[in-house]
Design a protein around this motif. Structure first.
Motif, short mmCIF file in Angstrom:
data_model
loop_
_atom_site.label_atom_id
_atom_site.label_comp_id
_atom_site.label_asym_id
_atom_site.label_seq_id
_atom_site.Cartn_x
_atom_site.Cartn_y
_atom_site.Cartn_z
N ARG A 1 0.81 -1.23 0.00
CA ARG A 1 0.00 0.00 0.00
C ARG A 1 0.84 1.28 0.00
NH1 ARG A 1 -5.27 -1.31 0.65
NH2 ARG A 1 -5.74 -3.35 1.55
N GLN B 1 -0.33 4.39 -5.52
CA GLN B 1 -0.04 3.42 -4.48
C GLN B 1 -0.52 2.04 -4.91
OE1 GLN B 1 -1.03 6.51 -0.84
NE2 GLN B 1 -1.35 4.34 -0.51
N GLY C 1 -2.78 -3.36 -2.87
CA GLY C 1 -2.73 -4.32 -1.78
C GLY C 1 -3.66 -5.49 -2.05
#
Length: 239
Positions: free
Chosen positions: A77, A197, A200
Motif C-alpha cells: 500500500r 499506491q 494491496g
C-alpha cells in the motif's frame, strides 16, 4: 483511401524510468550471482571452509524466498516510487555492509539484507515498468527492465569475478554499491512522482499462490539450479 500513420520514434522509445529500473536490476543481478565466483577468495580471507562460505549463496536464496512475499505484503500500500527508492537504499546498505565486513557473520548479515530487498524490488519494479508505458508496450517495458538482470549474468558477473579473484573479493561489492547508487539516483530523477499506491490485497489470497503447481515447480527448478552451482566439498572430489 486511408493510410496507417507511421509510429513516431518517440512512441517506440522506452521512458527513462524503465531504463533506471534496468540499472537497478543490473546491480541486483551482479550482487546475487557474484558470490559464487569468489567463494574461494572469501573462504581464504575469512579463514572458513568452502562449505561454510557456500551458505552465502544458500541463505541468500532462503532469505529471498521467505522475505520477498512478506515484504511485498507489507509494502503493497506504499507509494511505488518511495517503495522502490527505499528498497534500493536497503540493497545499497546491505552491500556496503558486506564490502566492509571483516567477519563471516557480518558478511552473512549483509547478504541477507540484500536478498530481502532483491525480490521485492523486482516484484514492484515490474508493475511500475508496465505502468510507465501503454498496454501494448507493457511486455516490452518489463523485458527492458529484466534485460539488466540478463546483462549482469552475461557481463557483470564474469568480469566482477575476475576482478574479485585478482584484486580482492571486496572489490565487486564496492562496485555493486556504486551501481546501486547510480540506480537510486536515476530512479529518483526519472521515475514520475505521481505513481499510484499499490492496491494491496488479502494476505491469505496472495499466500494461497504458494500452493499453485506451476509456482512450486519453478521454485523447485530455481532451488536445484542454484544448488548445483555450489562448488563440491573436498570430500566429494575424486582423489
Amino acid at each position: 483511401m486511408s493510410t496507417a500513420s507511421p509510429v513516431s520514434p518517440q512512441a517506440s522509445k522506452m521512458p527513462r524510468g524503465v531504463l533506471a529500473l534496468a540499472v537497478g536490476a543490473f546491480a541486483i543481478g551482479v550482487a546475487e550471482f557474484i558470490v559464487v565466483g569468489i567463494l574461494p577468495s572469501i573462504a581464504k580471507d575469512l579463514h572458513i571452509s568452502i562449505e561454510s562460505a557456500g551458505s552465502l549463496v544458500s541463505l541468500y536464496a532462503l532469505a529471498l524466498a521467505i522475505g520477498t512475499p512478506l515484504l511485498v505484503l507489507l509494502m503493497s500500500r506504499l507509494p511505488r516510487k518511495a517503495a522502490l527508492l527505499g528498497l534500493m537504499s536497503v540493497f545499497l546498505a546491505g552491500n556496503l555492509l558486506a564490502a566492509f565486513s571483516h567477519t563471516f557473520e557480518w558478511l552473512l548479515v549483509g547478504r541477507v539484507i540484500t536478498a530481502v530487498a532483491h525480490g521485492t524490488f523486482f516484484a514492484i519494479g515490474a508493475t511500475v515498468a508496465a505502468s510507465l508505458v501503454g498496454k501494448a508496450q507493457a511486455g516490452r517495458a518489463i523485458s527492458v527492465m529484466f534485460a539488466g538482470l540478463t546483462l549482469a549474468m552475461v557481463i557483470g558477473v564474469p568480469f566482477g569475478s575476475f576482478l574479485g579473484n585478482l584484486m580482492g573479493w571486496r572489490l565487486p561489492f564496492f562496485a555493486v554499491v556504486v551501481l546501486a547508487a547510480l540506480g537510486l539516483a536515476a530512479m529518483a530523477r526519472w521515475l514520475p512522482a505521481g505513481l499510484p499506491q499499490g492496491k494491496g490485497g488479502k494476505a491469505m489470497t496472495q499466500l494461497a499462490a504458494l500452493g499453485s503447481g506451476p509456482i512450486l515447480t519453478m521454485m523447485a527448478v530455481t532451488t536445484f539450479g542454484f544448488g548445483s552451482s555450489l562448488p563440491p566439498s573436498p570430500s566429494s572430489r575424486p582423489s
